[in-house]
Design an enzyme around this catalytic site. Sequence first.
Site, PDB file in Angstrom:
ATOM      1  N   HIS A  26      60.891 123.472-113.705  1.00  0.00           N
ATOM      2  CA  HIS A  26      60.463 124.869-113.604  1.00  0.00           C
ATOM      3  C   HIS A  26      59.229 124.965-112.715  1.00  0.00           C
ATOM      4  CE1 HIS A  26      57.274 125.412-117.056  1.00  0.00           C
ATOM      5  NE2 HIS A  26      57.175 124.212-116.542  1.00  0.00           N
ATOM      6  N   CYS A  39      50.979 123.635-111.849  1.00  0.00           N
ATOM      7  CA  CYS A  39      52.248 124.168-112.374  1.00  0.00           C
ATOM      8  C   CYS A  39      52.903 125.128-111.380  1.00  0.00           C
ATOM      9  CB  CYS A  39      52.041 124.898-113.696  1.00  0.00           C
ATOM     10  SG  CYS A  39      51.429 123.805-114.985  1.00  0.00           S
ATOM     11  N   HIS A  42      59.926 118.790-117.263  1.00  0.00           N
ATOM     12  CA  HIS A  42      59.509 118.279-118.571  1.00  0.00           C
ATOM     13  C   HIS A  42      60.721 117.868-119.400  1.00  0.00           C
ATOM     14  CE1 HIS A  42      55.401 119.771-118.058  1.00  0.00           C
ATOM     15  NE2 HIS A  42      55.866 120.929-117.699  1.00  0.00           N
ATOM     16  N   ASP A  67      69.636 122.480-120.269  1.00  0.00           N
ATOM     17  CA  ASP A  67      69.463 121.039-120.066  1.00  0.00           C
ATOM     18  C   ASP A  67      69.854 120.614-118.652  1.00  0.00           C
ATOM     19  OD1 ASP A  67      68.814 118.404-120.774  1.00  0.00           O
ATOM     20  OD2 ASP A  67      70.927 117.965-121.148  1.00  0.00           O
ATOM     21  N   HIS A  68      68.955 119.867-118.004  1.00  0.00           N
ATOM     22  CA  HIS A  68      69.172 119.409-116.624  1.00  0.00           C
ATOM     23  C   HIS A  68      69.372 120.600-115.683  1.00  0.00           C
ATOM     24  CE1 HIS A  68      69.231 115.453-118.396  1.00  0.00           C
ATOM     25  NE2 HIS A  68      69.229 114.912-117.204  1.00  0.00           N
ATOM     26  N   GLU A 112      56.350 121.240-124.827  1.00  0.00           N
ATOM     27  CA  GLU A 112      56.561 121.011-123.399  1.00  0.00           C
ATOM     28  C   GLU A 112      56.100 119.607-123.012  1.00  0.00           C
ATOM     29  OE1 GLU A 112      55.893 124.148-119.963  1.00  0.00           O
ATOM     30  OE2 GLU A 112      54.046 123.066-120.375  1.00  0.00           O
TER      31      GLU A 112
END
Lengths: 137, 137, 137, 137, 137, 137
Positions: free
Chosen positions: B14, B33, B41, B79-80, B126
């Site tokens: 992200h 970030c 993460h 996910d992924h 996170e």
Amino acid sequence: MIYIQRKERFSAAHQLYNPQWDEAKNDEVFGKCANKNFHGHNFTLTVTVKGEINPDTGFVMNLVDLKHIIKEHIIEAVDHKNLNHDVPFMKGKFTSTEVLAMEFWKILQPLVRDFGAHMHCVRLDETENNSVEYYGD
Amino acid sequence: MIYIQRKERFSAAHQLYNPQWDEAKNDEVFGKCANKNFHGHNFTLTVTVKGEINPDTGFVMNLVDLKHIIKEHIIEAVDHKNLNHDVPFMKGKFTSTEVLAMEFWKILQPLVRDFGAHMHCVRLDETENNSVEYYGD
Amino acid sequence: MIYIQRKERFSAAHQLYNPQWDEAKNDEVFGKCANKNFHGHNFTLTVTVKGEINPDTGFVMNLVDLKHIIKEHIIEAVDHKNLNHDVPFMKGKFTSTEVLAMEFWKILQPLVRDFGAHMHCVRLDETENNSVEYYGD
Amino acid sequence: MIYIQRKERFSAAHQLYNPQWDEAKNDEVFGKCANKNFHGHNFTLTVTVKGEINPDTGFVMNLVDLKHIIKEHIIEAVDHKNLNHDVPFMKGKFTSTEVLAMEFWKILQPLVRDFGAHMHCVRLDETENNSVEYYGD
Amino acid sequence: MIYIQRKERFSAAHQLYNPQWDEAKNDEVFGKCANKNFHGHNFTLTVTVKGEINPDTGFVMNLVDLKHIIKEHIIEAVDHKNLNHDVPFMKGKFTSTEVLAMEFWKILQPLVRDFGAHMHCVRLDETENNSVEYYGD
Amino acid sequence: MIYIQRKERFSAAHQLYNPQWDEAKNDEVFGKCANKNFHGHNFTLTVTVKGEINPDTGFVMNLVDLKHIIKEHIIEAVDHKNLNHDVPFMKGKFTSTEVLAMEFWKILQPLVRDFGAHMHCVRLDETENNSVEYYGD
């Protein structure tokens, strides 16, 4: 001979793919790790160094020095980065944990030697279930 | 009233940024970030559900059902993945842990209710040091 | 040569006893582990495989394949089972972590070899304080 | 040959300093670890023992025995103690993790041998990031 | 309302004793924690802050700011220190986790308020088994 | 009011089943947890107690006392036991974590009150992903 370890962490994005293959072949081999928009991990890097105990300090080498070496030369380069695009020493290489561990070793080996110690192992945990260890050639 | 918890994990990329700000302002507020090439993460999602014990099973609800709900409706989607680009329910939203936790709650609440239980908390870790908890309005 | 690891978990019941001894002798040697109604653990199995890096993938072998091997051939057989009664390859053997690790090795070795890699270590954690490692003969 | 491990914990105070150096030199080398009023840690001690499997028990040696040896001969001596002042076998020695691990090895080696097994490794974790491993001479 | 958490760590020495009691009474009540040469721990401090989500950032407050507050005002004061002798705000107080948590709260509350958020909980883990939580008056 | 926690562990076997149902129905509802030869877990029990700080000790209550209460009255009864057959207070009850947590609460509540403190929460972790919390009626 005694072994000391320092653990550091970084968070990074990456993608696993072979540029010589088409998308279908990459998806077949790398599965969801081939996502072209990237995914990411919290990586844990554990560096093990070996040597004799210094009779003046009781240390193989000061773990504060090892921490600084790892932070300055590895973590600075990879933390909150895209391993495929932002990291000079990974350019043109697979960003698998295997290759990352070997590249980290190459960077750390001469730096650790300057403190009179020797690299023993680079361990990289990509998730709590997947990890790699490299002990040099 | 008793509380049961299920923990699941996902790995995602992200970027934190406000599209109404320029790059300098984004860097100032979000720091590393804001990296435009993304970072990532291993997130840990903990869902807590509350209810009465079913006298036929000794369960509030079967944690296997809660696992399936979380996996099918949340983990499959994130996910992924790249949370900024690949996840329909995050389109146009900040991908902070705060916002993620609230969006996960909205998805899970009606699904948990179908099993006779009630959402109590969505927790999202996170990193091993940073986390968020949302208990609904 | 580089080493990769995959961790999987299973929950099982077992009892430690020597059928050639009477109950008093079993209690003396195995203590509360000899409970004839069984006790149980969450076991953590860590499999380490070694090999050269494949130049087409950056992998020793795909950890997804290693995961599938472990799940299909070990976890399926032992998870939520009674190790003394439900597991064909443990019939007539002690269900100590030592023996379990050696039996898991025998099963995994040829399967890993089919992927061009070699078994290095089977580690089995029975509790957070007790574990065993087997590196083959 | 198979390897078994037992983990124990202790909490202790210590100070790192070289009595042949002045305070400035100690501060320079040992940093905040040289605080003359001491600081402290929760240490984790992991002892690995190797041997053949006993055909009567399925054990290398009973981990309950290994636990008792470690608790009686090490933990009793160091837990809730000042490692610089309260521990006879550390008198006049640096209380670095390196030296502690070597001293623990010397104490444990003959005791483990009495159970037909052999010391393989003493590992000491001082924090979650710093640790040491000693495998004997 | 949503809750965010930041975890930091420090290592310190301390002694539990009541100066109005004699040594025998202190030993009886505080046991090995009364050791006059001190013992120590790796403490884990978890600070939970609550607030509304800022529509410009998706944050309750930036966890980087919370990290800096905790590090500057708490960790600097207690890390690698003797809690009975080196910490101004603990002078004349018990160095139990209960009292430490309450003193940390007092220091953090106005600092967190300056960022538009509110303290919710101070959690302090002294060992992996012992911890305390304080939620204010 | 402040909250203190003590964590203890036990390893046990159990089976989830409803004796008023046939085997097919038990398998359908409880899945592999219904295995009639039992399975098992390493359970982690976390007891949270609340109260005022005692001005003579800085403690809500001594965690050593809380540890002894939990060990004597709970751990002794369940560690290395079969929860369906060996534990008097679980006879005729479901051995789900929900029911276990409620039964542990009933046992601990009067014992904690004798030390001038009050039960706040019983938490029971069955695996690293599944847990339950009970806060009383």
